[in-house]
Design a protein around this motif. Structure first.
Motif, short mmCIF file in Angstrom:
data_model
loop_
_atom_site.label_atom_id
_atom_site.label_comp_id
_atom_site.label_asym_id
_atom_site.label_seq_id
_atom_site.Cartn_x
_atom_site.Cartn_y
_atom_site.Cartn_z
N HIS A 1 0.63 -1.36 -0.33
CA HIS A 1 0.47 -0.34 -0.14
C HIS A 1 0.85 0.99 0.14
N CYS A 2 0.30 2.04 -1.21
CA CYS A 2 1.51 3.73 -0.84
C CYS A 2 -0.01 4.55 -1.13
N GLY A 3 0.15 5.62 -0.16
CA GLY A 3 -1.20 6.06 -0.36
C GLY A 3 -2.42 5.49 -0.55
N SER A 4 -3.48 5.74 -1.84
CA SER A 4 -4.45 4.90 -1.92
C SER A 4 -4.42 4.22 -3.05
N LEU A 5 -3.01 3.89 -3.71
CA LEU A 5 -2.40 2.66 -4.03
C LEU A 5 -2.30 1.19 -3.34
N SER A 6 -2.82 0.09 -4.30
CA SER A 6 -2.37 -1.28 -4.04
C SER A 6 -2.13 -2.27 -4.36
#
Length: 183
Positions: free
Chosen positions: A41-46
């Motif tokens: 997970h990085c910010g809103s990205l998965s």
């Protein structure tokens, strides 16, 4: 190998680079002892990294934890942004066009540790991506060439102190055992 952190299953590792936080967590993949799939997970990205797993429960290994493959967002299921399902053996890829003829000149002292043109290209591409503000993800099997790649990075980072600002993160549920054998 002092720059590496090993993890247990279900243990989340967080790293912050330039104000962005990447969270990674291994889960049992069930295909063989020590195998893992990863949620990132990085910010809103998965993303899910699942290259070798099985849903079948064996005599001594559980299958993939299917519930972990369904990310939750505010209590409801969502889709993953990225699903990586096959490894890309970077050290075994064909050389870039023309690379077998002669090596490219490099501005990094780190390249001097490369023993082959393939290692040189691998380091150059990695360092170039990092210096342009990117990140490098190298999917690899723990039993494969990863020990060689880690030793190459360790030597390169030691040769060029400017690279010390770029963290090396190896995600492996059996990393401590592999490092004991490699050291």
């Amino acid at each position: 190998m002092s720059r590496l952190t090993t993890l247990k299953y279900r243990e989340t590792f967080r790293i912050s680079v330039n104000g962005r936080v990447l969270a990674a967590c291994p889960y049992p993949a069930g295909s063989h002892l020590g195998s893992a799939f990863w949620t990132l997970h990085c910010g809103s990205l998965s993303a899910v990294y699942l290259v070798d797993g099985t849903m079948r429960r064996g005599r001594y290994l559980d299958g993939v934890e299917v519930d972990r493959l369904r990310p939750l967002c505010r209590g409801s299921a969502q889709r993953w942004d990225v699903l990586v399902t096959a490894p890309v053996p970077s050290m075994g890829l064909p050389l870039p066009h023309g690379a077998h003829h002669k090596a490219k000149p490099s501005t990094s002292k780190a390249i001097s540790v490369a023993r082959t043109v393939r290692e040189q290209c691998f380091l150059e591409e990695t360092i170039t991506a990092l210096r342009k503000g990117g990140s490098v993800l190298i999917p690899a099997d723990v039993a494969g060439w990863i020990s060689e790649a880690l030793l190459l990075f360790e030597a390169a980072w030691g040769q060029d102190r400017q690279l010390s600002s770029y963290p090396i993160c190896w995600l492996s549920s059996v990393g401590d055992m592999v490092l004991d054998q490699a050291a």
